[in-house]
Design a protein around this motif. Structure first.
Motif, PDB file in Angstrom:
ATOM      1  N   ARG A 108       5.465   9.039  -8.533  1.00 33.88           N
ATOM      2  CA  ARG A 108       6.619   8.245  -8.078  1.00 33.88           C
ATOM      3  C   ARG A 108       6.158   7.123  -7.151  1.00 33.88           C
ATOM      4  NH1 ARG A 108      11.319  11.070  -9.418  1.00 33.88           N
ATOM      5  NH2 ARG A 108      10.821  13.260  -9.174  1.00 33.88           N
ATOM      6  N   GLU A 109       6.812   5.991  -7.267  1.00 31.69           N
ATOM      7  CA  GLU A 109       6.590   4.849  -6.373  1.00 31.69           C
ATOM      8  C   GLU A 109       5.125   4.428  -6.307  1.00 31.69           C
ATOM      9  OE1 GLU A 109       8.283   5.943  -2.659  1.00 31.69           O
ATOM     10  OE2 GLU A 109      10.245   6.335  -3.524  1.00 31.69           O
ATOM     11  N   GLU A 114      -1.639  -0.551  -7.611  1.00 28.13           N
ATOM     12  CA  GLU A 114      -2.113   0.586  -6.817  1.00 28.13           C
ATOM     13  C   GLU A 114      -2.931   1.553  -7.693  1.00 28.13           C
ATOM     14  OE1 GLU A 114      -2.024   1.190  -3.647  1.00 28.13           O
ATOM     15  OE2 GLU A 114      -2.927   3.173  -3.888  1.00 28.13           O
ATOM     16  N   GLN A 115      -2.423   1.765  -8.911  1.00 26.34           N
ATOM     17  CA  GLN A 115      -3.148   2.667  -9.823  1.00 26.34           C
ATOM     18  C   GLN A 115      -4.534   2.115 -10.173  1.00 26.34           C
ATOM     19  OE1 GLN A 115      -0.942   3.891 -13.319  1.00 26.34           O
ATOM     20  NE2 GLN A 115       0.946   3.715 -12.168  1.00 26.34           N
ATOM     21  N   LEU A 116      -4.564   0.820 -10.492  1.00 29.65           N
ATOM     22  CA  LEU A 116      -5.848   0.210 -10.877  1.00 29.65           C
ATOM     23  C   LEU A 116      -6.840   0.237  -9.721  1.00 29.65           C
ATOM     24  CD1 LEU A 116      -4.621  -2.830 -13.014  1.00 29.65           C
ATOM     25  CD2 LEU A 116      -5.763  -0.758 -13.822  1.00 29.65           C
ATOM     26  N   GLU A 185      -7.741  -2.569   4.740  1.00 28.10           N
ATOM     27  CA  GLU A 185      -6.830  -1.505   4.315  1.00 28.10           C
ATOM     28  C   GLU A 185      -6.199  -1.794   2.951  1.00 28.10           C
ATOM     29  OE1 GLU A 185      -4.015  -0.383   7.278  1.00 28.10           O
ATOM     30  OE2 GLU A 185      -3.151   1.209   6.041  1.00 28.10           O
ATOM     31  N   ARG A 186      -6.010  -3.085   2.638  1.00 27.22           N
ATOM     32  CA  ARG A 186      -5.383  -3.429   1.353  1.00 27.22           C
ATOM     33  C   ARG A 186      -6.311  -3.131   0.175  1.00 27.22           C
ATOM     34  NH1 ARG A 186      -3.658  -9.265   1.173  1.00 27.22           N
ATOM     35  NH2 ARG A 186      -5.587  -9.551   2.327  1.00 27.22           N
ATOM     36  N   LEU A 187      -7.626  -3.121   0.453  1.00 25.33           N
ATOM     37  CA  LEU A 187      -8.592  -2.911  -0.632  1.00 25.33           C
ATOM     38  C   LEU A 187      -9.054  -1.472  -0.766  1.00 25.33           C
ATOM     39  CD1 LEU A 187     -10.894  -6.038  -0.289  1.00 25.33           C
ATOM     40  CD2 LEU A 187      -9.389  -5.485  -2.191  1.00 25.33           C
ATOM     41  N   ILE A 188      -9.350  -0.842   0.379  1.00 29.68           N
ATOM     42  CA  ILE A 188      -9.927   0.499   0.323  1.00 29.68           C
ATOM     43  C   ILE A 188      -8.944   1.514   0.902  1.00 29.68           C
ATOM     44  CG2 ILE A 188     -12.304  -0.219   0.263  1.00 29.68           C
ATOM     45  CD1 ILE A 188     -12.435   0.260   3.289  1.00 29.68           C
TER      46      ILE A 188
END
Lengths: 188, 179
Positions: A108-109, A114-116, A185-188
């Motif tokens: 969910r959400e 995010e998945q990739l 934080e956006r990458l790892i």
């Protein structure tokens, strides 16, 4: 678990179940391919099931788990034909399809981005674990002895303690990196 | 020490499902929040795992080799379903059903137990695994509880400390390889 870093999520969702398949780099690559294959098939089946109206959650998840497990069992049987996989790692390869990361597409959400990114981190961590455990635990790279004569006797890195230590270090390093460079934080 | 005791102790220590074979590592890293609350949940999961192991080992001998994965899957899903039925592991974790964290244990333990040729040793192995799981679950619950109330920096709390603790316990259990 809100606010958990992506690396930490990936460690919990995927790597913790597959630690036994990270003793060598070829085995880690096999685990990577098998879990990716299981995830792709589970995602397709998950999408198809959305066309079936009012399918109970229990049935939907049982089917998804069965598909993931079936694919990983089949691919694990093929793995030794293609890669020099250790016999001891076979149970983990067969069970790779039930690691929670395989069902990330059904979470969910969770956006596609995010998945990739999660899969990218997962692949990087799995390769790193396989490489370092093989190099420092066995003194080999892809099964070949290092020709410099430099033999590394750190057997413990090929043992369970090494797996937990490397994984803990990866999570801790990520947390510290994000503390000092928050934009990471956006990458790892 | 007779053979059965040896297999039981191996299942609990050398082949501990959390620290040595990783099958229950995810469940132990995620579920226990304190030592007091962890005990009952650990026992329920361990009982479900033990029963699924026994059922798996018994059924595997009765089916052709090609159907063995179906047996492990069926007993694992039944064990997970039973836990849900009794109100355990309801809800979600990271957007996924929480029950997923125990599946490697429920499907993997019957598989590992069935590698034993005799039913009696498989029972001893499963019992050892279940007891080892309960011990690990409560220990990690206690560690998480004490770390949560400690003054350590937040970067060091929870997952890193759980993983380093697991490393230390697996090192300790490695000592039993030579007994």
């Amino acid at each position: 678990m809100d606010g958990v870093l992506r690396t930490e999520k990936v460690v919990l969702l995927g790597l913790l179940t597959l630690l036994g398949a990270t003793t060598t780099l070829p085995t880690a690559v096999a685990a990577m391919v098998i879990s990716l294959g299981a995830a792709l098939v589970a995602a397709v089946v998950g999408r198809l099931m959305r066309f079936i109206p009012e399918i109970p959650e229990a049935v939907r998840w049982s089917l998804l788990i069965s598909v993931g497990f079936g694919v990983s069992w089949l691919l694990a049987e093929l793995a030794p034909q293609v890669l020099p996989v250790r016999t001891g790692a076979m149970p983990y390869l067969r069970l790779a399809g039930i690691a929670p990361i395989v069902f990330l597409g059904e979470a969910r959400e969770t956006t596609m981005r995010e998945q990739l990114l999660s899969w990218f981190v997962y692949i990087a961590l799995l390769a790193k674990m396989g490489f370092f455990r093989e190099l420092f635990g066995n003194g080999t790279i892809w099964g070949n002895l290092i020709s410099t004569g430099f033999v590394i006797p750190a057997d413990f890195l090929a043992a369970p303690i090494g797996a937990f230590l490397l994984l803990g270090t990866a999570v801790l390093t990520t947390r510290l990196a994000v503390r000092f460079i928050p934009s990471l934080e956006r990458l790892i | 020490m007779n053979e059965m005791t040896g297999v039981f102790l191996d299942g609990m220590l050398i082949e501990n499902p959390v620290f040595m074979t990783f099958l229950g590592a995810l469940a132990v890293a995620v579920l226990p929040q304190s030592s007091r609350g962890a005990g009952l949940m650990a026992v329920r999961i361990a009982v479900a795992s033990f029963i699924s192991s026994l059922a798996g080992v018994a059924l595997v001998t009765a089916v052709p080799e090609a159907l063995e994965p179906l047996v492990y899957l069926a007993v694992g899903l039944l064990a997970a379903g039973s836990l849900l039925r009794f109100g355990e592991l309801q809800g979600e974790w990271l957007g996924l059903p929480k029950i997923l964290v125990v599946l490697p244990l429920f499907i993997g333990t019957p598989y590992v137990a069935s590698l034993h040729q005799e039913l009696a040793t498989a029972v001893a192995q499963s019992a050892g695994n279940s007891l080892g799981f309960v011990g690990a679950f409560v220990l990690i619950g206690a560690v998480r509880e004490s770390v949560r109330i400690s003054e350590a920096r937040s970067e060091f709390k929870t997952t890193p400390v759980v993983l380093f603790t697991m490393a230390i316990f697996s090192l300790a259990l490695t000592g039993f390889l030579f007994w």
